[in-house]
Design a protein around this motif. Structure first.
Motif, short mmCIF file in Angstrom:
data_model
loop_
_atom_site.label_atom_id
_atom_site.label_comp_id
_atom_site.label_asym_id
_atom_site.label_seq_id
_atom_site.Cartn_x
_atom_site.Cartn_y
_atom_site.Cartn_z
N VAL A 28 -1.92 -10.05 43.39
CA VAL A 28 -1.81 -9.11 42.27
C VAL A 28 -0.39 -9.14 41.69
O VAL A 28 -0.19 -8.99 40.50
N ALA A 29 0.61 -9.32 42.55
CA ALA A 29 2.02 -9.22 42.17
C ALA A 29 2.52 -10.48 41.47
O ALA A 29 1.93 -11.56 41.58
N ASP A 30 3.65 -10.33 40.79
CA ASP A 30 4.38 -11.48 40.25
C ASP A 30 5.29 -11.96 41.38
O ASP A 30 6.19 -11.23 41.80
N ILE A 31 5.04 -13.16 41.88
CA ILE A 31 5.79 -13.68 43.03
C ILE A 31 6.56 -14.96 42.69
O ILE A 31 7.01 -15.66 43.59
N ARG A 32 6.77 -15.22 41.42
CA ARG A 32 7.41 -16.49 41.04
C ARG A 32 8.75 -16.72 41.72
O ARG A 32 9.06 -17.83 42.11
N GLY A 33 9.58 -15.71 41.87
CA GLY A 33 10.89 -15.86 42.52
C GLY A 33 10.98 -15.04 43.80
O GLY A 33 12.08 -14.72 44.25
N VAL A 109 7.85 -7.28 58.02
CA VAL A 109 7.95 -8.41 57.10
C VAL A 109 7.89 -7.81 55.71
O VAL A 109 6.92 -7.14 55.35
N ARG A 110 8.99 -8.01 54.93
CA ARG A 110 9.04 -7.42 53.60
C ARG A 110 9.12 -8.51 52.54
O ARG A 110 10.02 -9.34 52.57
N TRP A 111 8.17 -8.48 51.63
CA TRP A 111 8.15 -9.40 50.50
C TRP A 111 8.88 -8.73 49.34
O TRP A 111 8.50 -7.65 48.89
N ASP A 112 9.95 -9.36 48.87
CA ASP A 112 10.69 -8.88 47.70
C ASP A 112 10.09 -9.59 46.49
O ASP A 112 10.30 -10.80 46.29
N LEU A 113 9.31 -8.86 45.73
CA LEU A 113 8.52 -9.41 44.63
C LEU A 113 9.29 -9.40 43.32
O LEU A 113 10.29 -8.68 43.19
N ASP A 114 8.82 -10.16 42.35
CA ASP A 114 9.43 -10.10 41.02
C ASP A 114 8.95 -8.85 40.27
O ASP A 114 9.72 -8.26 39.53
N ALA A 115 7.70 -8.45 40.46
CA ALA A 115 7.20 -7.27 39.76
C ALA A 115 5.80 -6.89 40.26
O ALA A 115 5.07 -7.74 40.75
N TRP A 116 5.50 -5.61 40.13
CA TRP A 116 4.11 -5.16 40.16
C TRP A 116 3.66 -5.22 38.72
O TRP A 116 4.42 -4.91 37.80
N PRO A 117 2.41 -5.58 38.45
CA PRO A 117 1.98 -5.81 37.06
C PRO A 117 1.78 -4.52 36.27
O PRO A 117 1.61 -3.44 36.83
N GLU A 118 1.76 -4.70 34.97
CA GLU A 118 1.35 -3.64 34.07
C GLU A 118 -0.16 -3.45 34.25
O GLU A 118 -0.89 -4.43 34.43
N VAL A 119 -0.60 -2.20 34.25
CA VAL A 119 -2.03 -1.91 34.37
C VAL A 119 -2.37 -0.91 33.26
O VAL A 119 -2.38 0.31 33.47
N PRO A 120 -2.61 -1.41 32.05
CA PRO A 120 -2.82 -0.51 30.90
C PRO A 120 -3.95 0.49 31.12
O PRO A 120 -3.82 1.66 30.75
N GLU A 121 -5.05 0.04 31.73
CA GLU A 121 -6.19 0.96 31.91
C GLU A 121 -5.86 2.12 32.85
O GLU A 121 -6.53 3.16 32.82
#
Length: 188
Positions: A28-33, A109-121
């Protein structure tokens, strides 16, 4: 340094169930970096050996303090047991081998994500890297390995407030769960 609210969205005695939830949330997350931070308290020479295979250059110190032994000083970790492992900024592919090496050791174990996504609904804006994290506490009921247990808990981190509550509920629903109500403050 800042703090985030870490909300438990799943606690289970089944590690594979916790890992399934983590994989779903990573999808679900942005994990690019993204990177992963690994922490554990290790009591066993066998676990030290397995963890060192997964994490060459392992950073650690004796539970009694660095003066009792550390990787910095070039000490033998087995001679200094129990030890605390703090190995940060690893590639994501190190997380599951690290978890597999742990046996019954308590870890986070901690994942440092790029972002949680926008969820317009759901009326949710994207949440930036500063507040987008995911933690799996292995063999521990808390983020810091202070409450050893046979359970494993998945936490999602976001910034506080009403948006936090809605985001946590949305992320929990993504894994077929509901928030457990347990929230911890986590320094990042």
């Amino acid at each position: 340094m800042s703090n985030s609210d870490a909300a438990a969205v799943l606690t289970t005695p089944v590690l594979t169930e916790a890992l399934r939830a983590v994989r779903t949330l990573l999808a679900v997350a942005d994990i690019r970096g993204a990177e992963v931070d690994l922490e554990a308290i290790i009591h066993s020479p066998e676990v030290v050996g397995r963890v060192k295979e997964v994490l060459p250059g392992l950073q650690w110190w004796a539970v009694g303090g660095k003066e009792k032994g550390s990787s910095e000083a070039g000490d033998d970790p087995v001679a200094c047991l129990p030890i605390k492992v703090f190995d940060w900024c690893r590639p994501l592919d190190r997380a599951e081998p690290f978890i597999a090496a742990l046996a019954d050791s308590a870890a986070a174990v901690r994942w440092d994500l790029d972002a949680w996504p926008e969820v317009p609904e759901a009326g949710l804006d994207a949440v930036s890297q500063k507040f987008a994290h995911l933690t799996l506490s292995v063999n521990s009921r808390d983020l810091f390995q202070d409450e050893p247990s046979q359970d494993h808990t998945v936490y999602v981190h976001t910034r506080g407030g009403a948006a936090h509550t809605a985001r946590v509920a949305w992320l929990a629903a993504c894994i077929g769960s509901t928030p457990t109500g347990r929230v911890e403050s986590s320094s990042l």
